[in-house]
Scaffold this active site. Structure first.
Site, PDB file in Angstrom:
ATOM      1  CD  GLU A 153      66.028  39.005  28.530  1.00  0.00           C
ATOM      2  OE1 GLU A 153      65.182  39.651  29.162  1.00  0.00           O
ATOM      3  OE2 GLU A 153      66.928  39.541  27.869  1.00  0.00           O
TER       4      GLU A 153
ATOM      5  CB  SER B 290      67.103  40.177  31.400  1.00  0.00           C
ATOM      6  OG  SER B 290      65.979  40.430  32.191  1.00  0.00           O
TER       7      SER B 290
ATOM      8  CE1 TYR C 184      61.377  39.844  34.432  1.00  0.00           C
ATOM      9  CE2 TYR C 184      63.584  39.070  33.949  1.00  0.00           C
ATOM     10  CZ  TYR C 184      62.568  39.975  33.751  1.00  0.00           C
ATOM     11  OH  TYR C 184      62.739  41.013  32.886  1.00  0.00           O
TER      12      TYR C 184
ATOM     13  NE  ARG D 284      63.611  48.860  33.941  1.00  0.00           N
ATOM     14  CZ  ARG D 284      63.994  47.633  33.581  1.00  0.00           C
ATOM     15  NH1 ARG D 284      63.152  46.790  33.065  1.00  0.00           N
ATOM     16  NH2 ARG D 284      65.254  47.269  33.740  1.00  0.00           N
TER      17      ARG D 284
ATOM     18  CG  ASP E 197      68.036  49.589  34.124  1.00  0.00           C
ATOM     19  OD1 ASP E 197      66.876  49.876  34.469  1.00  0.00           O
ATOM     20  OD2 ASP E 197      68.341  48.500  33.606  1.00  0.00           O
TER      21      ASP E 197
ATOM     22  CD  GLU F 194      71.249  47.580  30.570  1.00  0.00           C
ATOM     23  OE1 GLU F 194      70.302  46.882  30.178  1.00  0.00           O
ATOM     24  OE2 GLU F 194      72.372  47.128  30.858  1.00  0.00           O
TER      25      GLU F 194
ATOM     26  CG  ASN G  44      66.399  47.468  29.796  1.00  0.00           C
ATOM     27  OD1 ASN G  44      67.130  46.532  29.555  1.00  0.00           O
ATOM     28  ND2 ASN G  44      66.576  48.252  30.849  1.00  0.00           N
TER      29      ASN G  44
ATOM     30  N   GLY H 293      60.284  44.345  30.689  1.00  0.00           N
ATOM     31  CA  GLY H 293      59.321  43.360  31.157  1.00  0.00           C
ATOM     32  C   GLY H 293      57.985  43.975  31.542  1.00  0.00           C
TER      33      GLY H 293
END
Length: 311
Positions: free
Chosen positions: A20, A141, A207, A252, A254, A267, A269, A273
Site C-alpha cells: 500500500e 486494504s 483508490y 475505522r 468495517d 474488521e 483499520n 487512509g
C-alpha cells in the site's frame, strides 16, 4: 487541540515497504499539508525499511503507513525502541487489529457480532461451502481478498489469497450494505455507506486515482440512510469491536448490514487512509471535523493514550 499545544517538530512517516506504499504517500501528502497549516515544523520521512533515519529533535512521529510494517505493530516497536512518541495504537493493539484471525478471536470472545468463519493453512480446503470470502490473515486494504460465489471459483480464490499469507481466514459471505464507522477515542462518527459500482469495494475502487484506467469508483453516502435506532446500534457495535481489540486512539470499523438489518463487524483499520478519496476524513467532515482538526485530534488522542500508559 490548540495550535500552541501541538508538537513543534513532527516527522510524517510515509511510504513503507508494503503493497500500500502509493496510498500511504498520498495520505502523507494530505497530513503534512494539514500539520503545516496548523503551524508545526513538518519533516517528511520516506520509510523503506527498518533503518530509516529521523531527525534527533523530532517531538512526534505521525504514522501514515498503511498495511504491513506500518499497521501491524512492526513500526510501533521500532519507534518504542527508539523512545520516539508516535500517533495511533501501540504494538499490541496494532497487531490485534491487523491480523484478521486474531481480530476474529477477539470479536468472538467479546460477543461482537461477526460472520461465521474458519481458519485454514494455504493448500487446505475449507469445510464451509460457498458463498464465502477468502482472506489472507495479514494484509490491508482488501489486498488478496476474494469473494467466492460458487464452488467452481474456490480453487482460484485459495490460490490468489495464498500469494499473500500462509494462513487464510474463511468467512461466510453476508449479502448486504457495506458500511464503515470512524472511531475517535470514545466517539463513533456518522456511518458512511459505500456503494461500489463493480459490486465489490476492492483496492481499485478505494483508490481510483492510483489506477484511473480501471474506471472503478464507488458512491459514498454519509450519513448513511439508516433510521436513528439502527444507526445507534451499529455505532455501538463498532465501538464494541474497537474496544474488543484493545484500541484507544482511532480506527475505522468495517461493517456489513445484512438484508435483514443485522450488522456484522468485519474488521478494524488502525491507520485508515487519509487521501482525497478516503472514508475517515469524509465521515469526520460529516461530524463537523475538518481535515486539519482530524489530524490534531489524532495527535491529542495519541498523547492521552501515552500519558495513561505512563501512569
Amino acid at each position: 487541540m490548540k495550535k500552541e499545544n501541538l508538537p513543534k517538530k513532527i516527522a510524517v512517516l510515509k511510504g513503507g515497504p508494503g503493497s500500500e506504499r502509493k496510498v500511504s504517500l498520498a495520505t502523507a501528502a494530505g497530513v503534512s499539508k494539514a500539520l503545516r497549516s496548523l503551524g508545526s515544523d513538518v519533516v517528511d520521512v520516506d520509510v523503506r525499511d527498518e533503518k530509516f533515519e529521523l531527525p534527533k529533535d523530532v517531538d512526534l512521529a505521525f504514522i501514515t503507513i498503511h498495511g504491513t510494517f506500518g499497521e501491524d505493530g512492526t513500526l510501533q516497536k521500532i519507534l518504542e525502541d527508539r523512545a520516539v512518541p508516535y500517533t495511533g495504537e501501540g504494538i499490541e493493539g496494532s497487531r490485534n487489529a491487523f491480523d484478521k484471525i486474531l481480530s476474529k478471536e477477539k470479536f468472538v470472545a467479546a460477543k461482537v457480532v461477526t460472520p461465521e468463519s474458519e481458519v485454514i493453512d494455504a493448500g487446505q480446503r475449507p469445510k464451509m461451502s460457498a458463498p464465502l470470502v477468502v482472506k489472507p490473515a495479514r494484509q490491508g486494504s482488501t489486498v488478496g481478498i476474494v469473494i467466492v460465489k460458487n464452488e467452481t471459483e474456490l480453487d482460484a480464490a485459495l490460490k490468489e489469497a495464498s500469494k499473500f499469507d500462509s494462513k487464510l481466514l474463511i468467512e461466510k459471505f453476508v449479502s448486504g450494505r457495506e458500511l464503515t464507522i470512524g472511531i475517535l477515542g470514545d466517539q463513533a462518527l456518522p456511518i458512511l455507506e459505500i456503494i461500489p459500482k463493480g459490486g465489490f469495494y476492492d483496492f481499485n475502487t478505494k483508490y481510483p486515482f492510483l489506477n484511473p484506467q480501471a474506471g472503478a469508483s464507488a458512491q459514498h453516502v454519509c450519513p448513511a440512510k439508516i433510521d436513528r435506532a439502527l444507526t445507534k446500534k451499529i455505532q455501538e457495535l463498532a465501538l464494541q469491536a474497537f474496544r474488543a481489540l484493545g484500541l484507544e486512539v482511532y480506527a475505522r470499523v468495517d461493517v456489513l448490514l445484512s438484508e435483514e438489518d443485522q450488522p456484522f463487524v468485519l474488521e478494524a483499520n488502525t491507520i485508515p487512509g487519509m487521501t482525497e478519496a478516503s472514508l475517515l476524513p469524509e465521515a469526520a467532515a460529516a461530524a463537523g471535523i475538518s481535515y486539519s482538526e482530524l489530524c490534531a485530534r489524532i495527535i491529542e488522542l495519541s498523547r492521552a493514550k501515552r500519558e495513561r500508559g505512563a501512569q
